[in-house]
Design an enzyme around this catalytic site. Structure first.
Site, PDB file in Angstrom:
ATOM      1  N   ARG A 290       0.843  -1.199   0.000  1.00 44.46           N
ATOM      2  CA  ARG A 290       0.000   0.000   0.000  1.00 44.46           C
ATOM      3  C   ARG A 290       0.874   1.242   0.000  1.00 44.46           C
ATOM      4  O   ARG A 290       1.834   1.345   0.762  1.00 44.46           O
ATOM      5  CB  ARG A 290      -0.919   0.020   1.221  1.00 44.46           C
ATOM      6  CG  ARG A 290      -1.995  -1.057   1.164  1.00 44.46           C
ATOM      7  CD  ARG A 290      -2.963  -0.994   2.318  1.00 44.46           C
ATOM      8  NE  ARG A 290      -3.850  -2.132   2.300  1.00 44.46           N
ATOM      9  CZ  ARG A 290      -4.689  -2.455   3.281  1.00 44.46           C
ATOM     10  NH1 ARG A 290      -4.729  -1.701   4.371  1.00 44.46           N
ATOM     11  NH2 ARG A 290      -5.479  -3.505   3.198  1.00 44.46           N
ATOM     12  N   ARG A 305       2.309   1.037  10.145  1.00 48.31           N
ATOM     13  CA  ARG A 305       1.832   1.469   8.823  1.00 48.31           C
ATOM     14  C   ARG A 305       2.982   1.384   7.826  1.00 48.31           C
ATOM     15  O   ARG A 305       3.776   2.305   7.687  1.00 48.31           O
ATOM     16  CB  ARG A 305       1.287   2.900   8.907  1.00 48.31           C
ATOM     17  CG  ARG A 305       0.373   3.277   7.763  1.00 48.31           C
ATOM     18  CD  ARG A 305      -0.218   4.663   7.986  1.00 48.31           C
ATOM     19  NE  ARG A 305      -1.080   4.690   9.153  1.00 48.31           N
ATOM     20  CZ  ARG A 305      -2.364   4.365   9.137  1.00 48.31           C
ATOM     21  NH1 ARG A 305      -2.940   4.003   8.023  1.00 48.31           N
ATOM     22  NH2 ARG A 305      -3.089   4.423  10.246  1.00 48.31           N
ATOM     23  N   GLU A 377      -6.002  -1.110  15.561  1.00 43.01           N
ATOM     24  CA  GLU A 377      -6.652  -2.066  14.666  1.00 43.01           C
ATOM     25  C   GLU A 377      -5.699  -3.178  14.243  1.00 43.01           C
ATOM     26  O   GLU A 377      -4.558  -2.929  13.869  1.00 43.01           O
ATOM     27  CB  GLU A 377      -7.161  -1.339  13.425  1.00 43.01           C
ATOM     28  CG  GLU A 377      -7.823  -2.261  12.405  1.00 43.01           C
ATOM     29  CD  GLU A 377      -7.962  -1.620  11.033  1.00 43.01           C
ATOM     30  OE1 GLU A 377      -8.047  -2.379  10.054  1.00 43.01           O
ATOM     31  OE2 GLU A 377      -7.956  -0.370  10.945  1.00 43.01           O
ATOM     32  N   SER A 380     -10.105  -6.116  10.290  1.00 43.27           N
ATOM     33  CA  SER A 380     -11.334  -5.434   9.890  1.00 43.27           C
ATOM     34  C   SER A 380     -12.161  -6.433   9.097  1.00 43.27           C
ATOM     35  O   SER A 380     -11.684  -6.985   8.098  1.00 43.27           O
ATOM     36  CB  SER A 380     -10.993  -4.212   9.022  1.00 43.27           C
ATOM     37  OG  SER A 380     -12.129  -3.437   8.752  1.00 43.27           O
ATOM     38  N   ARG A 419       1.044  -6.619  12.389  1.00 48.42           N
ATOM     39  CA  ARG A 419       0.483  -6.011  13.601  1.00 48.42           C
ATOM     40  C   ARG A 419       0.375  -7.028  14.729  1.00 48.42           C
ATOM     41  O   ARG A 419       0.450  -6.670  15.907  1.00 48.42           O
ATOM     42  CB  ARG A 419      -0.861  -5.361  13.281  1.00 48.42           C
ATOM     43  CG  ARG A 419      -0.704  -4.174  12.338  1.00 48.42           C
ATOM     44  CD  ARG A 419      -1.899  -3.265  12.327  1.00 48.42           C
ATOM     45  NE  ARG A 419      -1.679  -2.123  11.436  1.00 48.42           N
ATOM     46  CZ  ARG A 419      -2.489  -1.078  11.337  1.00 48.42           C
ATOM     47  NH1 ARG A 419      -3.591  -1.022  12.078  1.00 48.42           N
ATOM     48  NH2 ARG A 419      -2.214  -0.088  10.508  1.00 48.42           N
TER      49      ARG A 419
END
Length: 455
Positions: A290, A305, A377, A380, A419
């Site tokens: 990403r 991130r 987070e 999801s 994560r």
């Protein structure tokens, strides 16, 4: 993508959905009304143009038959007039076809940019502060020392190297090595083993590069194109002398997947399944890429991130009647691996202003990070209804024999490996700087129970 027939029959439904995503502000409602008016105008013009085209083609076919009849009667005057009419009609057809195609493209472009409609039970809100907590598991641990953040732990162990990664690739990359690299690999294998062995998901090893159509199908394109990485083909033997903007992306360029949701969901694109094949449950552990164009300045340190990260993805393809039940099941599967790792977490229902573009309803799982003293987070899980299926033309044939219907699609992280590594490092850190290996991961670590500083 939304069904234009539904919008035509229930315009208030789309207006209400878009107003909800905009937190019912006057501006959001006005914008929704204007958009729906534009969609209906385009739809009307498209249908009128197609009707004109059908009428013209019908007249052209009829006149062609009449020419033969006139010639059979040796009525040259009538035949000549009809031939002139057919010639004129043939000239008009391409213009009408081009007009219909142009209107269709504009209509589809507008529809492709509209987010999914939230389900009625999705809480109203503007942003992440309005999300609603659904449940919690475990309690944050207490420590006799001040817990460090994961990058402090990893760097002190000599096994997490951001500086070298920056030399190789720039910011937002990391080099993990030694037992820490093995721990990251162990997490991915553990997640896959649980989801395939206990939860009934089929493991898939999909391509990491996909075409435009696949990205469009799951709604990464066109809205989020700036958050993606696009690859260039080889230069055909030519010497490349830079600069980087001299590389030309041709029509065959491929996108690096931002999540395995893209290839897994698109496995059913342009197909008609039988109801007996559903639900179809798929999982994959892949690198993900990403650009994070919309996240400048956020989480610049550490692994939270990254441009490249590993994630175990869960995808379900099911019938409309089962999709809500499947959503709860998927959430439970994602929670299960965190419970086995004994990581404290909470589940929140995202509000209308924070949910994703393609989602009807989303649960986020937020794991507790002692070093940050915050929930972050880690998964999801979203139900998308037929929103993605329409973009992919993915359907199934009901058992009772009725015509094909669009499938419903769901996706979720089961969970983000990077994560999870962050959470394990912060949760299982020891006062002397070492990290205890969670019991669930011991079979994957070759007997290693404690990760210590490299000598």
């Amino acid at each position: 993508m939304h069904d234009i027939k539904w919008i035509r029959e229930e315009p208030a439904g789309l207006i209400g959905a878009l107003a909800r995503r905009g937190n019912h502000s006057d501006e959001a409602k006005a914008a929704a009304e204007a958009l729906v008016a534009k969609l209906l105008d385009l739809d009307t013009r498209r249908r009128e143009t197609l009707t004109k085209l059908e009428t013209l083609l019908a007249r052209r076919n009829a006149a062609s038959k009449e020419i033969g009849q006139a010639k059979a009667k040796k009525d040259e005057a009538t035949a000549s007039a009809l031939m002139a009419e057919v010639a004129k009609l043939k000239e008009d057809v391409p213009a009408l076809e081009a007009e219909a195609k142009s209107i269709e493209a504009e209509l589809n472009g507008e529809l492709a940019a509209i987010p999914n409609a939230p389900l009625a039970e999705v809480p109203q809100g503007a942003d992440e502060h309005d999300n609603v907590e659904k449940s919690r598991f475990g309690a944050p641990r207490t420590y006799s020392f001040t817990p460090k953040q994961h990058f402090e732990v990893g760097e002190a162990l000599g096994q997490m190297d951001f500086e070298t990664a920056a030399k190789l690739s720039g910011a937002r990359f990391v080099v993990n090595k030694g037992p820490l690299a093995r721990l990251e690999r162990a997490l991915g294998q553990f997640f896959l083993d649980v989801h395939t062995g206990e939860h009934g998901y089929m493991e898939v090893n999909p391509p990491l590069m996909v075409r435009d159509d696949a990205m469009f199908g799951t709604a990464q394109l066109p809205k989020f194109q700036n958050d993606q990485f696009l690859t260039a083909r080889g230069l055909g033997g030519a010497d490349w002398g830079g600069p980087i903007d001299s590389v030309i992306f041709d029509d065959n360029a491929l996108w690096l997947i931002p999540t395995a949701e893209v290839p897994l969901t698109n496995l059913v694109r342009e197909s008609i399944l039988s109801e007996e094949e559903l639900p179809m449950r798929l999982t994959a552990c892949t690198p993900c890429f990403r650009a994070e164009a919309g996240a400048a300045g956020r989480d610049t340190r550490g692994m939270i991130r990254q441009h490249q990260f590993t994630k175990v993805e869960l995808v379900s393809i099911t019938t409309p009647e089962k999709s809500i039940e499947e959503h709860e099941r998927m959430l439970a599967c994602a929670e299960a691996v965190l419970k086995k790792l004994d990581l404290a977490y909470r589940v929140v229902t995202l509000c209308t202003g924070d949910m994703g573009f393609a989602s009807q309803k989303t649960y986020d799982i937020e794991v507790w990070l002692p070093g940050q003293n915050a929930y972050r987070e880690i998964s999801s899980c979203s139900v998308c209804g037929d929103f993605q299926a329409r973009r992919m033309n993915a359907r199934y044939r009901p058992a009772e024999g009725k015509g094909p219907r669009y499938v419903h699609t769901l996706n979720g992280s089961g969970v983000a490996v990077g994560r999870a590594l962050v959470a394990v490092l912060e949760t299982y850190q020891q006062e002397n700087g070492s990290v205890a290996v969670p019991d669930a991961l011991l079979p994957y670590m070759g007997g290693l129970k404690l990760i210590e500083k490299l000598k």
